[in-house]
Structure formats: structure tokens, C-alpha cells
Design an enzyme around this catalytic site. Structure first.
Site: not given
Ligand code: SAH
Length: 357
Positions: A88, A102, A109, A113, A116, A347
Site C-alpha cells: 500500500e 508514504c 515485515c 511489532c 502494527c 499508521c
């Protein structure tokens, strides 16, 4: 999965004997938003234009879905890469009425985290520099087309992208070379300067140290996702953290400021506000002690965007108290505006649903 060939590699395979200036003309043309294909690049020889159009896609990515926020100040695109993988990218109107893009740097990933959304996907692959740069090119083309409409809405009074942030999917420093390559292309072929590009990292210390020794690393801004100045809390929130991380980060920051002494630089630390987890008075005190030891810091408090995790966002009163406690201690503290939460473009909300078909 094989790494996709870069445009430069594809060009060199096709034209091994072309003089260097041809490659630069080819690359520069890609950033000219008045052009949609190589056919229009009149400084390249005609046969070259034709064969480029036949063999090298003008844009290495395609938008599979486009979302527009109700306020029309945030857009999110689900981008399909050459191999069908999806990431994205987000376009946000910034305080100056210009635009911030962004970008994602990885599919998924590995950092995991706990707060997230992308962290839940696991790591799939690195993007190559062209795939990162093409997210910016995609929005440049989008803005150019919108502003050419007969009645451009107010949002499109400026079509200028002034900032790029590496805060999409992925850990940029885990994809060091391609991120560096993407930044270099942006600095070479757009009017975006290094202080308007921010690379946000979970804090990969070996890579942060490498930056200090790398003469080719561009002078972009760095933001470190701190999220807690208490070691145990940080380890709980971020599995990539470890005992001693904070001390090592402080030493790294010392070296960073030593290197950039002459320039008036600060380091940004991001801090996602999670109710009762890292937003208490004691956490604020720990953060103040950390910030004082580091020196020239800016703390950017991020309202938590719900991702289906066990966390809740800080209560408004707790958020305000935390922010005031820092400000009263003389720490530079800002609060990030939440944009595009109605289109899950905020975010940590970037996740690409597994295709069900
Ligand atoms: N891997 C990079 C970029 C991540 S996204 C990094 O760790 O910095 C940019 C910021 O959004 C990071 O600070 C990240 O920790 C934060 N973030 C992640 N999930 C979030 C959420 N649900 N709400 C608010 N911020 C979040």
C-alpha cells in the site's frame, strides 16, 4: 522469489553499448508527468523509444484499488507489483497544502511489532528501488491528471509532492540498498530535497551504524520508532527490541550528532500512545530522561490506530497529560495528525488482506 530486474538492468541488457547519457535521459523521462510512454520522449532515438515501449513498462506497479478519504485529503492505493504481490501507498495533504507520499519498502515485515497491522503479515519480500520510486511516480501522475480536470476540487490546488516518508509497509533499513537507491533516484530526478524525505525505522542498530559510515547514504531525516523508553515495555511491544537496546541507541545518537555537528539536526522519535501500556506518568519520566540524554530530539506522539490488537488508544486526558509533562520538561513534542483512518490508511493499518480467490 527472484528479485525483479531494475529498469537500469533491463536497459543495460537491451543497450549494453549505449552511452551513459542515454540511461540518464531514459531515467529522467520517467519523472516527466506530461509523458505517458517512451514514445513521447523525443530526445531518445525513435527505434529506442519503440523498443522500450515494447519491453519495459512505463510504471512497474499498477493500482489495484484506490480509496479516497471523506475529507479528500488522504488517498490510499493498493499497488500490485509485477509478481502480483501487493503493498500500500498513501498520499496525504500536508500542512502547507502540498502533498506527502508514504511509501512501502517491503511486502510484509519481519519486525512483528505487536500493535502494527503489517507486523502480523510476516515478511514476504523486499521491494526494489524502482518499485519504491514508482509509488511516488504513481501519485505524481495521479495529481497531474486530477489537476488537469476542468473543475479541480480545492484539494488539488497544488499538485506538488513536497515530502516522502518511508512509513508504509516494511522496515526500510532491513532493505538498505534498495531504499538508498530509491532515495537517490528521488533526489536526482525530483525537486524533493533530502530534508523532506524521512526514513522511519524500528531502530535496527547495525544499519543505523552503517548509515554513519556510509559516505553514499543521502542526508535524509531519520525517525526512530521508540514507543517506550522503558526497556521491558519496549521489548513487550516490539519483539525486535532487547536488553541494552536503549543504551546502544543513545550511544548511536551521540555518534550521529558528532558526525552532523555542523548541521542543525535533530532526531525524531516516534511514540505510539497505548492506554496504560506506555502513557503513564512514569513512562513520561523515562522518556524525558531518555530525551535529555540524547539531546536534540523531537518526540512525535502518534495516536494509536486500532488494528485489532489487544491495545487501546490513550484516553484524551492521558494523552494531553503525557504531552504536557514532556513539554513542561522542555522537550520538543508534537502530536501526529491522524489522516485517512476512514480508509485504513493511517499508521500501522497498512495490511493487504490475503486474496481469497
Ligand atoms: N518500520 C518502520 C515504519 C513503520 S510505520 C518503523 O518501524 O518505523 C511508521 C510508524 O507507525 C512507526 O512508528 C510505527 O511504529 C507506527 N505504527 C505502527 N502501527 C501503528 C498503529 N496501529 N497506530 C499508530 N502508529 C503505528
Amino acid at each position: 522469489m527472484m528479485k525483479p530486474l531494475s529498469r537500469e538492468e533491463q536497459f543495460k541488457v537491451r543497450y549494453p553499448d549505449a552511452p551513459a547519457f542515454r540511461l540518464r535521459q531514459f531515467e529522467a523521462a520517467l519523472f516527466d508527468t506530461s509523458k505517458k510512454s517512451f514514445a513521447a520522449v523525443s530526445n531518445l532515438p525513435l527505434p529506442m523509444r519503440e523498443s522500450l515501449d515494447a519491453h519495459i513498462p512505463w510504471l512497474s506497479i499498477a493500482s489495484a484499488h484506490l480509496f479516497e478519504s471523506v475529507k479528500k485529503d488522504t488517498y490510499k492505493s493498493i499497488i500490485e507489483l509485477g509478481d502480483g504481490k501487493r503493498v500500500e501507498t498513501v498520499l496525504m495533504r500536508n500542512a502547507r497544502g502540498q502533498w506527502t507520499v508514504c511509501v512501502s519498502s517491503q511486502v510484509g515485515c519481519a519486525m512483528a511489532c505487536t500493535f502494527c497491522a503489517t507486523g502480523k503479515m510476516g515478511f514476504i519480500r523486499n521491494l526494489i528501488a524502482d518499485e519504491i520510486v514508482d509509488q511516488v511516480r504513481f501519485w505524481r501522475i495521479f495529481l497531474a491528471e486530477r489537476s488537469r480536470l476542468p473543475n479541480p476540487s480545492e484539494a488539488f490546488q497544488s499538485e506538488r509532492i513536497s515530502n516522502v516518508v518511508f512509513m508504509g509497509m516494511g522496515e526500510p533499513l532491513a532493505n538498505y540498498d534498495q531504499v538508498k537507491g530509491a532515495v537517490k533516484q528521488l533526489l536526482t530526478y525530483t525537486d524533493i530535497g533530502p530534508t523532506h524525505i524521512t526514513v522511519s525505522t524500528v531502530g535496527l542498530l547495525p544499519m543505523l551504524r552503517k548509515i554513519l559510515k556510509d559516505p553514499e547514504w543521502p542526508a535524509v531525516r531519520l525517525a526512530v520508532s521508540l514507543h517506550s523508553a522503558d526497556s521491558d515495555t519496549r521489548k513487550m511491544m516490539m519483539p525486535s527490541s532487547f536488553d541494552g537496546f536503549l543504551e546502544q541507541l543513545i550511544s548511536w545518537a551521540e555518534a550521529y550528532f558528532e558526525k552532523h555537528e555542523s548541521r542543525r539536526r535533530h532526531l525524531t522519535f516516534e511514540y505510539v500512545m497505548l492506554s496504560k501500556i506506555n502513557d503513564t506518568e512514569a513512562h513520561a519520566e523515562a522518556l524525558i530522561r531518555f530525551a535529555r540524554r540524547v539531546g536534540k530530539v523531537r518526540i512525535n506522539l502518534i495516536p494509536y490506530n486500532f488494528t485489532g490488537s489487544v491495545y487501546r488508544d490513550s484516553l484524551p486526558a492521558d494523552f494531553a497529560r503525557f504531552q504536557k509533562q514532556l513539554a513542561d520538561a522542555g522537550i520538543t513534542v508534537t502530536r501526529r495528525r491522524t489522516m485517512g483512518d476512514d480508509i485504513a490508511a493511517a499508521c500501522g493499518q497498512l495490511i493487504v488482506e490475503k486474496k481469497t480467490e
